[in-house]
Design a protein around this motif. Structure first.
Motif, mmCIF file in Angstrom:
data_model
loop_
_atom_site.group_PDB
_atom_site.id
_atom_site.type_symbol
_atom_site.label_atom_id
_atom_site.label_comp_id
_atom_site.label_asym_id
_atom_site.label_seq_id
_atom_site.Cartn_x
_atom_site.Cartn_y
_atom_site.Cartn_z
ATOM 1 N N HIS A 133 4.136 -1.872 10.278
ATOM 2 C CA HIS A 133 5.616 -2.434 10.331
ATOM 3 C C HIS A 133 5.601 -3.675 9.476
ATOM 4 O O HIS A 133 6.703 -4.326 9.227
ATOM 5 N N LEU A 134 4.667 -4.469 9.128
ATOM 6 C CA LEU A 134 4.470 -5.673 8.339
ATOM 7 C C LEU A 134 4.033 -5.137 6.854
ATOM 8 O O LEU A 134 3.089 -6.141 6.475
ATOM 9 N N TRP A 135 4.297 -4.291 6.437
ATOM 10 C CA TRP A 135 3.931 -3.596 5.210
ATOM 11 C C TRP A 135 4.105 -4.634 4.078
ATOM 12 O O TRP A 135 3.302 -4.571 3.132
ATOM 13 N N PHE A 136 5.129 -5.381 4.205
ATOM 14 C CA PHE A 136 5.482 -6.405 3.064
ATOM 15 C C PHE A 136 4.267 -7.628 2.932
ATOM 16 O O PHE A 136 4.489 -8.384 2.322
ATOM 17 N N GLU A 137 3.287 -7.315 4.086
ATOM 18 C CA GLU A 137 2.333 -8.613 3.822
ATOM 19 C C GLU A 137 1.135 -7.820 3.317
ATOM 20 O O GLU A 137 0.057 -8.354 2.949
ATOM 21 N N HIS A 138 1.218 -6.690 2.696
ATOM 22 C CA HIS A 138 0.052 -5.812 2.258
ATOM 23 C C HIS A 138 0.586 -5.812 0.499
ATOM 24 O O HIS A 138 1.389 -5.126 0.280
ATOM 25 N N PRO A 139 -0.073 -6.567 -0.171
ATOM 26 C CA PRO A 139 0.234 -6.779 -1.621
ATOM 27 C C PRO A 139 0.086 -5.106 -2.295
ATOM 28 O O PRO A 139 1.304 -4.785 -3.043
ATOM 29 N N SER A 183 3.426 -3.335 -3.887
ATOM 30 C CA SER A 183 3.565 -2.844 -5.444
ATOM 31 C C SER A 183 4.009 -1.361 -5.529
ATOM 32 O O SER A 183 4.626 -0.905 -6.358
ATOM 33 N N ARG A 184 3.158 -0.670 -4.642
ATOM 34 C CA ARG A 184 3.486 0.871 -4.610
ATOM 35 C C ARG A 184 4.816 1.116 -4.319
ATOM 36 O O ARG A 184 5.335 1.808 -4.809
ATOM 37 N N LEU A 185 5.484 0.511 -3.141
ATOM 38 C CA LEU A 185 6.668 0.842 -2.700
ATOM 39 C C LEU A 185 7.798 0.023 -3.757
ATOM 40 O O LEU A 185 8.704 0.941 -4.016
ATOM 41 N N HIS A 186 7.553 -0.688 -4.587
ATOM 42 C CA HIS A 186 8.496 -1.336 -5.527
ATOM 43 C C HIS A 186 8.597 -0.396 -6.588
ATOM 44 O O HIS A 186 9.733 -0.191 -7.230
ATOM 45 N N ALA A 187 7.355 0.117 -7.065
ATOM 46 C CA ALA A 187 7.363 1.107 -8.268
ATOM 47 C C ALA A 187 8.016 2.268 -7.860
ATOM 48 O O ALA A 187 8.987 2.626 -8.549
ATOM 49 N N CYS A 188 8.161 2.635 -6.512
ATOM 50 C CA CYS A 188 8.681 3.933 -6.122
ATOM 51 C C CYS A 188 10.262 3.559 -6.065
ATOM 52 O O CYS A 188 11.078 4.254 -6.361
ATOM 53 N N TRP A 189 10.578 2.300 -5.570
ATOM 54 C CA TRP A 189 11.992 2.002 -5.477
ATOM 55 C C TRP A 189 12.675 1.979 -7.072
ATOM 56 O O TRP A 189 13.704 2.353 -7.199
ATOM 57 N N LEU A 190 11.877 1.361 -8.098
ATOM 58 C CA LEU A 190 12.421 1.164 -9.423
ATOM 59 C C LEU A 190 12.634 2.656 -9.945
ATOM 60 O O LEU A 190 13.898 2.916 -10.714
#
Length: 201
Positions: free
Chosen positions: A116-122, A126-133
């Motif tokens: 639930h603190l996934w945003f603390e894992h770089p 990075s993977r979720l940001h790429a998926c979002w783009l």
């Protein structure tokens, strides 16, 4: 009168013709002034031709074009620094928590981990940001037609979630509600959600 020559012919000229000639003179004077204005440089005299503009390459993009380019080609999050990183992370958190988690992630388990603190894992960021783009591009029919969502699921979402939730993925040390890596306390909001008012208080 004595100073007029004797052989001046009498001309039968309509009165209206003189008015027409005066109108033409006024039009010619106006056009002459306009030409002088258009051909005068910013500091040159009237009548001086304006030199051709120097070829400095392509004209700079307008504000609308720059905004469109920034929207179509967003920067990868790990290349950003604060405050741009915080702004991008805030938008990513809204998408993950508002779309991805409720729509695609079932209850975490030993075989399907989630932090639930996934945003603390770089790596997760990075993977979720790429998926979002990819989601931003492939859910817009104007850029991808009607097959974009299918492509996004197959090529982006499924591999990203599979890697993130794997037993050896970035959440391998995390169990439900606990962490095996050095996190801030779960009760604190991440830095991207803090405002200047929060920091001052």
């Amino acid at each position: 009168m004595a100073d007029e020559p004797d052989d001046v012919p009498e001309l039968d000229v309509p009165v209206g013709m003189f008015e027409d000639i005066e109108d033409l003179k006024a039009q010619v004077a106006g056009l002459t002034a306009l030409v002088r204005t258009l051909t005068a440089g910013e500091t040159g005299e009237a009548g001086e031709p304006v030199p051709p503009p120097a070829d400095d390459g392509p004209a700079p993009a307008s504000d609308a074009e720059q905004d469109e380019e920034e929207w179509r080609y967003p920067p990868f999050i790990l290349l950003l620094e604060s405050p741009e990183y915080d702004d991008e992370l805030r938008a990513l958190i809204e998408w993950v928590e508002g779309v991805l988690v409720p729509g695609y992630l079932a209850e975490p388990s030993a075989d399907a981990r989630w932090c639930h603190l996934w945003f603390e894992h770089p790596v997760a960021v990075s993977r979720l940001h790429a998926c979002w783009l990819a989601w931003q591009e492939l859910t817009d029919p104007a850029t991808c037609g009607h097959t974009g969502p299918s492509t996004w699921h197959r090529d982006h979402l499924d591999p990203a979630v599979r890697e993130l939730r794997a037993s050896n993925g970035p959440f391998s040390g995390c169990v439900k509600g606990e962490h095996q890596i050095d996190h801030r306390m779960p009760g604190l909001v991440p830095s991207a959600w803090r405002t200047e008012g929060d920091l001052a208080s």
